[in-house]
Design a protein around this motif. Structure first.
Motif, PDB file in Angstrom:
ATOM      1  N   UNK A   1     -10.359   1.187  -8.592  1.00 50.53           N
ATOM      2  CA  UNK A   1     -10.066   1.083 -10.222  1.00 50.53           C
ATOM      3  C   UNK A   1      -8.443   1.061 -10.343  1.00 50.53           C
TER       4      UNK A   1
ATOM      5  N   UNK B   1     -12.797  -0.703   5.860  1.00 50.36           N
ATOM      6  CA  UNK B   1     -11.723   0.322   6.376  1.00 50.36           C
ATOM      7  C   UNK B   1     -11.635   1.503   5.665  1.00 50.36           C
ATOM      8  N   UNK B   2     -11.646   1.773   4.436  1.00 51.51           N
ATOM      9  CA  UNK B   2     -11.545   3.061   3.730  1.00 51.51           C
ATOM     10  C   UNK B   2     -12.825   3.991   3.780  1.00 51.51           C
TER      11      UNK B   2
ATOM     12  N   UNK C   1      -9.726  14.464  -2.449  1.00 53.12           N
ATOM     13  CA  UNK C   1     -10.420  14.203  -3.853  1.00 53.12           C
ATOM     14  C   UNK C   1     -11.622  15.325  -3.902  1.00 53.12           C
ATOM     15  N   UNK C   2     -11.545  16.510  -4.845  1.00 53.32           N
ATOM     16  CA  UNK C   2     -12.587  17.350  -4.964  1.00 53.32           C
ATOM     17  C   UNK C   2     -13.263  17.336  -6.240  1.00 53.32           C
ATOM     18  N   UNK C   3     -14.630  17.099  -6.263  1.00 56.26           N
ATOM     19  CA  UNK C   3     -15.481  17.120  -7.277  1.00 56.26           C
ATOM     20  C   UNK C   3     -16.183  18.488  -7.370  1.00 56.26           C
TER      21      UNK C   3
ATOM     22  N   UNK D   1      -4.945  10.947   0.101  1.00 56.48           N
ATOM     23  CA  UNK D   1      -5.022  12.027  -0.277  1.00 56.48           C
ATOM     24  C   UNK D   1      -6.497  12.478  -0.293  1.00 56.48           C
TER      25      UNK D   1
ATOM     26  N   UNK E   1      -1.160   5.452   0.551  1.00 61.44           N
ATOM     27  CA  UNK E   1      -1.064   6.767   0.769  1.00 61.44           C
ATOM     28  C   UNK E   1      -2.310   7.271   0.569  1.00 61.44           C
TER      29      UNK E   1
ATOM     30  N   UNK F   1     -18.417  20.829  -9.421  1.00 61.15           N
ATOM     31  CA  UNK F   1     -19.612  21.071 -10.517  1.00 61.15           C
ATOM     32  C   UNK F   1     -19.394  22.525 -10.846  1.00 61.15           C
TER      33      UNK F   1
ATOM     34  N   UNK G   1     -19.270  24.460  -7.400  1.00 61.06           N
ATOM     35  CA  UNK G   1     -19.712  23.890  -6.238  1.00 61.06           C
ATOM     36  C   UNK G   1     -19.099  22.417  -5.779  1.00 61.06           C
ATOM     37  N   UNK G   2     -18.503  22.410  -4.703  1.00 60.04           N
ATOM     38  CA  UNK G   2     -17.432  21.628  -4.337  1.00 60.04           C
ATOM     39  C   UNK G   2     -17.959  20.485  -3.483  1.00 60.04           C
ATOM     40  N   UNK G   3     -17.703  19.425  -3.803  1.00 61.47           N
ATOM     41  CA  UNK G   3     -17.646  18.338  -2.711  1.00 61.47           C
ATOM     42  C   UNK G   3     -16.395  17.685  -2.450  1.00 61.47           C
ATOM     43  N   UNK G   4     -16.294  17.337  -1.328  1.00 55.20           N
ATOM     44  CA  UNK G   4     -14.772  16.788  -0.919  1.00 55.20           C
ATOM     45  C   UNK G   4     -14.853  15.473  -0.393  1.00 55.20           C
ATOM     46  N   UNK G   5     -13.940  14.534  -0.874  1.00 57.37           N
ATOM     47  CA  UNK G   5     -13.631  13.284  -0.683  1.00 57.37           C
ATOM     48  C   UNK G   5     -12.442  12.813  -0.335  1.00 57.37           C
ATOM     49  N   UNK G   6     -12.018  11.553  -0.192  1.00 52.32           N
ATOM     50  CA  UNK G   6     -10.700  11.072  -0.091  1.00 52.32           C
ATOM     51  C   UNK G   6     -10.452  10.015  -1.121  1.00 52.32           C
ATOM     52  N   UNK G   7      -9.135  10.266  -1.516  1.00 57.14           N
ATOM     53  CA  UNK G   7      -8.273   9.380  -2.389  1.00 57.14           C
ATOM     54  C   UNK G   7      -7.380   8.667  -1.882  1.00 57.14           C
ATOM     55  N   UNK G   8      -7.457   7.250  -2.072  1.00 61.47           N
ATOM     56  CA  UNK G   8      -6.074   6.499  -1.497  1.00 61.47           C
ATOM     57  C   UNK G   8      -5.498   5.682  -2.862  1.00 61.47           C
TER      58      UNK G   8
ATOM     59  N   UNK H   1     -11.090   5.817  -4.734  1.00 61.28           N
ATOM     60  CA  UNK H   1     -11.794   6.971  -4.499  1.00 61.28           C
ATOM     61  C   UNK H   1     -13.161   6.911  -3.466  1.00 61.28           C
TER      62      UNK H   1
ATOM     63  N   UNK I   1     -16.394   9.166  -1.716  1.00 63.86           N
ATOM     64  CA  UNK I   1     -16.913  10.653  -1.523  1.00 63.86           C
ATOM     65  C   UNK I   1     -18.508  10.336  -0.764  1.00 63.86           C
TER      66      UNK I   1
END
Lengths: 81, 81
Positions: B77, B65-66, A41-43, A39, A37, A45, B35-42, B7, B9
């Motif tokens: 993890x 792939x990811x 992820x936002x990091x 989704x 699945x 600061x 301050x935001x950085x956007x990534x993906x979470x699988x 994760x 990023x």
């Protein structure tokens, strides 16, 4: 400078076409028995001290801007160094 | 059934236009100093036992792939219940 992580995932009852596509691609590549699945992820600061009030603000921002709470669930957590 | 989280990023030296847009929107909504950085979470459900070999397979899948490892970094993890 503190870091807060907001994870946003499709709710369990919501179809996840991206995840389905990845699950299919993994199978075709020979990776069996994995169900994915996807989704976001936002990091974040945070300038200054990370007070409980500041965390509430971030939860508010997550609800208003980062997640679509009709179809997505989010979690907010402080990342320790 | 075990769950593994990947994760993904954008690497620190890579511009993140989505994150920049969100940072700007947050400011306009009155959320200052974020301050935001956007990534993906699988989230990956693994059928059967989660052996070290199986984890290596998932690291391999993440790389192939990811994540786009030219511009993105990933972590794998095991999520405990």
């Amino acid at each position: 400078m503190s870091r807060v992580v907001v994870d946003v995932m499709p709710k369990p009852e919501i179809l996840d076409p991206q995840g389905k596509a990845i699950t299919g691609s993994l199978q075709r590549l020979g990776f069996e028995g994995l169900s994915v699945r996807q989704g976001k992820r936002f990091e974040i600061e945070v300038a200054g001290d990370l007070t409980e009030e500041r965390l509430d603000q971030i939860r508010d921002a997550a609800e208003k801007l980062l997640a679509n709470t009709v179809i997505e669930a989010f979690t907010v957590r402080v990342e320790e160094d």
